[in-house]
Enzyme design. Structure first.
Site, PDB file in Angstrom:
ATOM      1  N   ARG A  62      27.915  39.242  10.490  1.00  0.00           N
ATOM      2  CA  ARG A  62      27.347  38.411   9.458  1.00  0.00           C
ATOM      3  C   ARG A  62      27.290  36.969  10.040  1.00  0.00           C
ATOM      4  O   ARG A  62      26.325  36.359   9.876  1.00  0.00           O
ATOM      5  CB  ARG A  62      28.273  38.590   8.409  1.00  0.00           C
ATOM      6  CG  ARG A  62      27.842  37.975   7.191  1.00  0.00           C
ATOM      7  CD  ARG A  62      28.476  38.526   5.897  1.00  0.00           C
ATOM      8  NE  ARG A  62      27.996  37.689   4.806  1.00  0.00           N
ATOM      9  CZ  ARG A  62      28.737  36.951   4.089  1.00  0.00           C
ATOM     10  NH1 ARG A  62      29.749  36.596   4.107  1.00  0.00           N
ATOM     11  NH2 ARG A  62      28.139  36.187   2.941  1.00  0.00           N
ATOM     12  N   HIS A  66      23.829  34.819   9.637  1.00  0.00           N
ATOM     13  CA  HIS A  66      23.734  33.507   8.943  1.00  0.00           C
ATOM     14  C   HIS A  66      23.513  32.491   9.769  1.00  0.00           C
ATOM     15  O   HIS A  66      22.886  31.323   9.525  1.00  0.00           O
ATOM     16  CB  HIS A  66      25.193  33.454   8.351  1.00  0.00           C
ATOM     17  CG  HIS A  66      25.284  34.191   7.064  1.00  0.00           C
ATOM     18  ND1 HIS A  66      25.384  33.592   5.699  1.00  0.00           N
ATOM     19  CD2 HIS A  66      25.082  35.423   6.843  1.00  0.00           C
ATOM     20  CE1 HIS A  66      25.604  34.845   4.701  1.00  0.00           C
ATOM     21  NE2 HIS A  66      25.133  35.761   5.584  1.00  0.00           N
ATOM     22  N   ASP A  67      24.039  32.437  11.173  1.00  0.00           N
ATOM     23  CA  ASP A  67      23.628  31.560  12.209  1.00  0.00           C
ATOM     24  C   ASP A  67      22.006  31.450  12.458  1.00  0.00           C
ATOM     25  O   ASP A  67      21.415  30.561  12.383  1.00  0.00           O
ATOM     26  CB  ASP A  67      24.374  31.441  13.352  1.00  0.00           C
ATOM     27  CG  ASP A  67      24.029  30.239  14.313  1.00  0.00           C
ATOM     28  OD1 ASP A  67      24.021  28.890  13.982  1.00  0.00           O
ATOM     29  OD2 ASP A  67      23.868  30.630  15.619  1.00  0.00           O
ATOM     30  N   ASN A  94      27.909  30.906   2.423  1.00  0.00           N
ATOM     31  CA  ASN A  94      28.882  31.283   3.459  1.00  0.00           C
ATOM     32  C   ASN A  94      30.393  30.915   3.314  1.00  0.00           C
ATOM     33  O   ASN A  94      30.931  30.936   4.130  1.00  0.00           O
ATOM     34  CB  ASN A  94      28.361  29.958   4.580  1.00  0.00           C
ATOM     35  CG  ASN A  94      26.906  30.285   5.158  1.00  0.00           C
ATOM     36  OD1 ASN A  94      26.357  31.472   5.332  1.00  0.00           O
ATOM     37  ND2 ASN A  94      26.248  29.278   5.483  1.00  0.00           N
ATOM     38  N   PRO A 161      18.645  35.167   2.865  1.00  0.00           N
ATOM     39  CA  PRO A 161      18.061  36.167   2.021  1.00  0.00           C
ATOM     40  C   PRO A 161      19.313  36.460   0.989  1.00  0.00           C
ATOM     41  O   PRO A 161      20.380  36.590   1.060  1.00  0.00           O
ATOM     42  CB  PRO A 161      17.859  37.453   2.661  1.00  0.00           C
ATOM     43  CG  PRO A 161      17.770  36.961   4.132  1.00  0.00           C
ATOM     44  CD  PRO A 161      18.584  35.818   4.157  1.00  0.00           C
ATOM     45  N   HIS A 191      25.390  46.583   7.362  1.00  0.00           N
ATOM     46  CA  HIS A 191      26.500  46.766   6.125  1.00  0.00           C
ATOM     47  C   HIS A 191      27.207  48.220   6.069  1.00  0.00           C
ATOM     48  O   HIS A 191      28.163  48.505   5.325  1.00  0.00           O
ATOM     49  CB  HIS A 191      25.503  46.873   4.723  1.00  0.00           C
ATOM     50  CG  HIS A 191      25.173  45.207   4.331  1.00  0.00           C
ATOM     51  ND1 HIS A 191      24.441  45.318   3.391  1.00  0.00           N
ATOM     52  CD2 HIS A 191      25.721  44.240   4.788  1.00  0.00           C
ATOM     53  CE1 HIS A 191      24.133  44.022   3.225  1.00  0.00           C
ATOM     54  NE2 HIS A 191      25.068  43.327   4.215  1.00  0.00           N
TER      55      HIS A 191
END
Length: 314
Positions: A62, A66-67, A94, A161, A191
């Site tokens: 994750r 996210h980066d 985050n 998103p 996921h």
């Protein structure tokens, strides 16, 4: 869990075989001369951490997403806030990220051996790859040579998103960054590891939802009865990288709206069914999508640096 010795052999083979292969100016053997033990040191940090806490595998994957989705793969997610700037990591989106200490440990070990050579952005990419494989997923090659960015602002995280997007919105959001419909579904398969907090799915429980299995809705309601921060695994094998996530979507047991929409939409349903039936196909497409994610909007040296400490600029 995959044998550590097996992973080291595979990493060595890829490093040797991959030397001639270049992607956007990177190379598979980027650190072969300047810091030949870099990959093994990252792998050691990941292995030690995941043996103590297997749930951190999901956190490392994750973290990469996210980066890279914000400002490209430049380790902007690692920078701490200062008195003059609120950084990405302090965004509400985050706050649940985990695994920073793994990156810190790997960076510290590498700096002791090869100071000023290996970027934090490369360490994130390597750690995510090793976490996938450690959890039983596919091993994929990544080139190295990323540079660390100098910008990290909370307002940029609005481009992450949302868990409330439908399939069309997901396809549009990812498509703007060069990802195909197949990439969207394959990447969502990450996921198969980890959990979601009640705050990200409780809205699905306020009105009857025909796209959710009724008994699963009761399970989610019970989870949320303990508060917004209560966690619900995405599938029954939360620490194993497999295709159980897609099987859950077929049973109308996707946790997030953005999960279940992939089965509900005719644009993505066939891919969900294909991955639920054929795990090898999911693994193959996930490898390709993660390679693409790991190279997203990488900065050249003229726009970045190699941080000495991943949490602050040089």
């Amino acid at each position: 869990m995959v044998s550590v010795n097996l992973l080291r052999v595979i990493m060595l083979m890829h490093a040797i075989i991959g030397l001639p292969y270049n992607v956007k100016g990177f190379s598979m053997g980027y650190y072969m001369m300047s810091c030949p033990m870099a990959e093994q040191m990252v792998q050691n940090s990941v292995d030690n951490a995941l043996r103590a806490d297997p749930t951190l595998a999901a956190g490392l994957i994750r973290m990469l997403f996210h980066d890279c989705f914000i400002e490209g793969c430049d380790a902007s997610i690692l920078l701490d806030s200062t008195k003059d700037n609120t950084a990405e990591k302090d965004s509400p989106a985050n706050l649940s990220l985990r695994g920073y200490e793994i990156i810190d440990d790997a960076k510290a070990e590498i700096e002791n051996t090869c100071p000023g050579v290996v970027s934090c952005a490369d360490i994130i990419a390597m750690a995510a790859r090793d976490a996938v494989f450690w959890a039983g997923g596919p091993y994929y090659q990544i080139a190295n040579g990323r540079f660390d960015g100098k910008r990290s602002k909370i307002e940029d995280t609005r481009n992450l998103p949302s868990p409330f997007l439908n399939a069309s919105q997901l396809i549009q959001t990812f498509g703007q960054r060069g990802f195909s419909v197949r990439d969207v579904v394959a990447l969502s398969g990450a996921h198969t590891l980890g959990v979601a907090r009640c705050s990200s799915f409780k809205d699905r429980l306020t009105t009857p939802d025909s796209t959710m299995d009724s008994s699963f809705a009761k399970t989610l309601s019970k989870t949320c009865s303990a508060g917004d921060n209560t966690e619900q695994p995405f599938d029954a094998t939360r620490n194993d990288f497999d295709n159980a996530y897609f099987n859950a979507l077929q049973r109308k047991s996707g946790v997030l709206f953005s999960d279940q929409t992939l089965f509900n939409s005719p644009m993505t349903r066939n891919l969900v069914n294909g991955y639920a039936f054929n795990q090898a196909m999911f693994f193959f497409h996930f490898q390709q999508a993660m390679q693409k994610m790991s190279d997203l909007n990488v900065k050249p040296g003229s726009q970045g640096e190699v941080r000495q400490n991943c949490r602050s600029l040089n």
